[in-house]
Structures are given as C-alpha cells and as structure tokens.
Design a protein around this motif. Structure first.
Motif, mmCIF file in Angstrom:
data_model
loop_
_atom_site.group_PDB
_atom_site.id
_atom_site.type_symbol
_atom_site.label_atom_id
_atom_site.label_comp_id
_atom_site.label_asym_id
_atom_site.label_seq_id
_atom_site.Cartn_x
_atom_site.Cartn_y
_atom_site.Cartn_z
ATOM 1 N N HIS A 79 0.832 -1.203 0.000
ATOM 2 C CA HIS A 79 0.000 0.000 0.000
ATOM 3 C C HIS A 79 0.864 1.249 0.000
ATOM 4 N N CYS A 80 0.241 2.358 -0.321
ATOM 5 C CA CYS A 80 0.879 3.668 -0.155
ATOM 6 C C CYS A 80 -0.185 4.611 0.388
ATOM 7 N N GLY A 83 -2.812 4.741 -2.490
ATOM 8 C CA GLY A 83 -3.061 3.345 -2.794
ATOM 9 C C GLY A 83 -3.658 3.043 -4.147
ATOM 10 N N THR A 87 1.061 2.031 -6.215
ATOM 11 C CA THR A 87 0.791 0.701 -5.683
ATOM 12 C C THR A 87 0.297 -0.216 -6.795
#
Length: 108
Positions: A79-80, A83, A87
């Motif tokens: 995740h980021c 997302g 990602t």
C-alpha cells in the motif's frame, strides 16, 4: 520508496518543461507549473513518471522478491498513502513477473 516528489519534479523539469520555463518563478509558482504539466498528461503521464523511476521500482521488486523467496507461503499487503497509481503499478509488475495474463491483471 516512491514518495520522493523531488525526483518526479526533476523528471518533469528536464523532460516536459522548456529549459527556462521555471526561471524567475517562486516556489509556489514552480509547483503549480509542474503540477499543470503532470495533469495535462493524465494517467499515461503519471504512469510514465512512475516507470521512469527505474531504480526505486527495482529496489521495491527486489525487496519483495527476496522476502517471498525466504517465506514462500507468505501473504503480502502492498500500500501507499493513496493506494492506487504507484501501488497498482508495483502490483501489476509483480503479477506480470508471476505469469499473470493481461486479462487477469486487468481484472485484479
């Protein structure tokens, strides 16, 4: 690993903006000019920016691959902060290496 916006902006400055386009602008005006350049290219431009960060993407893929080699049955969450774009790109690259078809990747 892909969060350093200065790298994105360096790419925009050298590839998408004219050499003197930022001269004389304050920091806020430069940021607006860069964002405008990115926005005008849409999702394709954002994907280009992500893929041009080859070193970062390679580091991420190596880290994930090494982990999965050590723990083959592991499950992984990637995740980021938002997302989706970065990602999604990393997940798509991992699926490609794992042998997923284009149709399978699109459905994921």
């Amino acid at each position: 690993l892909l969060d350093d916006k200065s790298e994105f902006f360096k790419y925009v400055d050298t590839h998408w903006l004219e050499p003197k386009e930022l001269d004389g602008l304050d920091a806020e005006a430069k940021l607006l000019k860069r964002r405008s350049s990115i926005s005008s290219r849409g999702l394709a431009g954002l994907n280009q920016l992500i893929l041009e960060r080859k070193e970062s993407i390679c580091r991420i893929l190596k880290l994930i691959t090494r982990y999965l080699e050590q723990v083959p049955d592991a499950k992984m969450l990637i995740h980021c902060t938002a997302g989706k774009d970065r990602t999604g790109m990393i997940c798509m690259l991992l699926q490609s290496v794992a042998g997923f078809s284009d149709e399978e990747m699109i459905n994921e």
